[in-house]
Enzyme design. Structure first.
Site, PDB file in Angstrom:
ATOM      1  N   ASP A   1      -0.374  -0.867  -4.637  1.00 33.83           N
ATOM      2  CA  ASP A   1      -1.734  -0.306  -4.621  1.00 33.83           C
ATOM      3  C   ASP A   1      -1.684   1.103  -4.063  1.00 33.83           C
ATOM      4  O   ASP A   1      -1.438   1.297  -2.872  1.00 33.83           O
ATOM      5  CB  ASP A   1      -2.656  -1.190  -3.763  1.00 33.83           C
ATOM      6  CG  ASP A   1      -4.115  -0.786  -3.896  1.00 33.83           C
ATOM      7  OD1 ASP A   1      -4.399   0.223  -4.582  1.00 33.83           O
ATOM      8  OD2 ASP A   1      -4.981  -1.488  -3.330  1.00 33.83           O
TER       9      ASP A   1
ATOM     10  N   GLU B   1      -1.805  -0.652  -8.987  1.00 34.56           N
ATOM     11  CA  GLU B   1      -3.263  -0.634  -8.817  1.00 34.56           C
ATOM     12  C   GLU B   1      -3.762   0.763  -8.474  1.00 34.56           C
ATOM     13  O   GLU B   1      -3.220   1.437  -7.605  1.00 34.56           O
ATOM     14  CB  GLU B   1      -3.622  -1.622  -7.691  1.00 34.56           C
ATOM     15  CG  GLU B   1      -5.102  -1.699  -7.384  1.00 34.56           C
ATOM     16  CD  GLU B   1      -5.432  -2.827  -6.411  1.00 34.56           C
ATOM     17  OE1 GLU B   1      -4.525  -3.642  -6.112  1.00 34.56           O
ATOM     18  OE2 GLU B   1      -6.564  -2.890  -5.942  1.00 34.56           O
TER      19      GLU B   1
ATOM     20  N   ASP C   1      -9.209  -0.572  -9.790  1.00 36.12           N
ATOM     21  CA  ASP C   1      -9.962  -1.128  -8.656  1.00 36.12           C
ATOM     22  C   ASP C   1     -11.179  -0.237  -8.385  1.00 36.12           C
ATOM     23  O   ASP C   1     -12.266  -0.498  -8.899  1.00 36.12           O
ATOM     24  CB  ASP C   1      -9.051  -1.255  -7.422  1.00 36.12           C
ATOM     25  CG  ASP C   1      -9.761  -1.885  -6.235  1.00 36.12           C
ATOM     26  OD1 ASP C   1     -10.913  -2.332  -6.393  1.00 36.12           O
ATOM     27  OD2 ASP C   1      -9.185  -1.931  -5.127  1.00 36.12           O
TER      28      ASP C   1
ATOM     29  N   LYS D   1       0.838  -1.191   0.000  1.00 34.36           N
ATOM     30  CA  LYS D   1       0.000   0.000   0.000  1.00 34.36           C
ATOM     31  C   LYS D   1       0.875   1.243   0.000  1.00 34.36           C
ATOM     32  O   LYS D   1       1.759   1.392   0.860  1.00 34.36           O
ATOM     33  CB  LYS D   1      -0.901   0.012   1.245  1.00 34.36           C
ATOM     34  CG  LYS D   1      -1.930  -1.119   1.259  1.00 34.36           C
ATOM     35  CD  LYS D   1      -3.025  -0.897   0.249  1.00 34.36           C
ATOM     36  CE  LYS D   1      -4.177  -1.876   0.433  1.00 34.36           C
ATOM     37  NZ  LYS D   1      -5.212  -1.715  -0.593  1.00 34.36           N
TER      38      LYS D   1
ATOM     39  N   LYS E   1     -14.257  -7.229  -7.121  1.00 30.83           N
ATOM     40  CA  LYS E   1     -14.598  -7.455  -5.708  1.00 30.83           C
ATOM     41  C   LYS E   1     -16.108  -7.624  -5.623  1.00 30.83           C
ATOM     42  O   LYS E   1     -16.852  -6.816  -6.199  1.00 30.83           O
ATOM     43  CB  LYS E   1     -14.161  -6.265  -4.847  1.00 30.83           C
ATOM     44  CG  LYS E   1     -12.659  -6.137  -4.702  1.00 30.83           C
ATOM     45  CD  LYS E   1     -12.273  -4.921  -3.875  1.00 30.83           C
ATOM     46  CE  LYS E   1     -10.761  -4.818  -3.758  1.00 30.83           C
ATOM     47  NZ  LYS E   1     -10.338  -3.482  -3.288  1.00 30.83           N
TER      48      LYS E   1
HETATM   49 MG    MG Z   1      -7.155  -1.779  -4.189  1.00 28.13          MG
END
Ligand code: MG
Length: 365
Positions: free
Chosen positions: A190, A218, A243, A162, A267
């Site tokens: 991400d 991402e 995403d 992240k 997702k």
């Molecule tokens: Mg993500």
């Protein structure tokens, strides 16, 4: 097998370490569990987290959407009519994708139970073992490096790093982690919408020139900034994954046709459940585009559904980011999907195979 009632529960599980992204910090999973009861005594389970900054869903809105809009349409419906039920769920109200996902997951669980087969077999079958990455939260460099080494030692071969807080520091974070785990783990980056398009191109060129090899980048830019996403995709070698920018099948078609991203992150909480996730996987397959299957901060009820989907759609779902259960201090669910660090496997139990959910607090609505 007819639906007779839909009930709600709250499931709380503390995380091993705080989950930190460019958007939020969370230390406990607190998810709504949906319990769908039938006239045969079979029970289906679904789950949804509140992810206000991504989907807009809150605990209150999830319960309200289901209790007031979805549940009245489903009472009395035959589980055998799965496509009709998913249509009723998807058209009950606009958006509210997490609420729809929770109910769909429970209905698919029952559909598997109706035919005595695990859900992945109902969805087309596959090899019931997959390997997930794990999230490394954004933090001080030393902490991120230590967390990364620890994850590699636990057997994870892909790390989701992240970033997206501060562009200069982000570049240093990635370089430090890369040199610490080089050759032992693939890195997925991400940014959780934390960069501008120009910052993302600058960061990626810097990293690429330094020899840092990343599996993917991402969601570098804001969810609504599709032009910015395409700007980045056009200018960097590293594959770019969408995403927060894509929720449903029609958005995926638009994104692929624009060539705004190379990979789609599916997702269930964004698609509104399994029916649209299947559509996205099939659309991506038609266009030869790869997908990742991801999750929010979810436990092994809704993540189990994602695992079944990933197994059945492994043709297009080639990357797995289902680390919700391994971020939790314990697994509250005894069920048909076995989460063992990076390795996830499915038993032959019908549906999702959920037997017991420990610590589930019923909510009266
Ligand atoms: Mg993500």
């Amino acid at each position: 097998m007819k639906i007779t009632d839909i009930q709600f529960g709250m499931l709380r599980v503390p995380l091993k370490t705080a989950f930190k992204t460019a958007l939020r910090t969370v230390d406990t999973v607190e998810d709504i569990v949906v319990i769908v009861r039938t006239d045969t005594g079979h029970v289906g389970y679904g789950e949804a987290p509140a992810t206000a900054v991504i989907t807009g869903d809150t605990h209150g809105s999830i319960i309200e959407a289901i209790a007031r809009f979805i549940k009245p349409r489903l009472i009395g419906q035959e589980i055998a009519n799965l496509n009709h039920i998913t249509h009723l769920i998807q058209t009950a109200l606009e958006r509210n994708t997490s609420a729809k996902a929770a109910v769909e997951i429970a209905v698919y669980d029952l559909f598997g139970q109706l035919y005595g087969a695990p859900l992945y077999k109902i969805l087309g079958g596959g090899d019931p073992v997959i390997t997930t990455d794990i999230t490394i939260s954004v933090d001080y460099i030393d902490k991120m490096v230590a967390d990364s080494i620890n994850a590699v030692e636990r057997g994870f071969e892909s790390l989701k790093i992240k970033v997206g807080k501060d562009i200069g520091l982000d570049i240093e974070r990635v370089k430090a982690i890369y040199s610490a785990v080089e050759g032992r783990a693939l890195l997925r980056l991400d940014a959780n919408q934390g960069w501008t398009a120009k910052q993302a191109v600058f960061a990626m060129h810097n990293l690429e020139d330094a020899g840092v090899v990343l599996e993917l980048l991402e969601q570098p830019v804001k969810a609504q900034d599709i032009d910015g996403l395409k700007y980045v995709t056009d200018r960097v070698h590293t594959p770019v994954m969408a995403d927060e920018s894509v929720f449903g099948p029609t958005e995926v078609i638009d994104l692929i046709k624009m060539r705004a991203a190379d990979i789609i992150n599916i997702k269930l909480m964004k698609t509104g459940g399994i029916s649209n996730a299947v559509r996205i996987a099939d659309i991506a397959s038609l266009y030869g585009v790869e997908c990742m299957i991801g999750c929010m901060l979810e436990t092994s009820i809704s993540v189990a559904a994602a695992v079944h989907l990933a197994v059945a759609k492994s043709q297009s779902i080639t990357k797995v980011d289902l680390d919700g259960p391994s971020l939790c201090q314990f697994n509250p669910v005894e069920g048909g999907v076995i989460f063992n660090e990076s390795e996830i496997s499915i038993t032959d139990a019908p549906g999702l195979g959920i037997q017991t959910i420990h610590g589930l607090e019923l909510i009266s609505v």
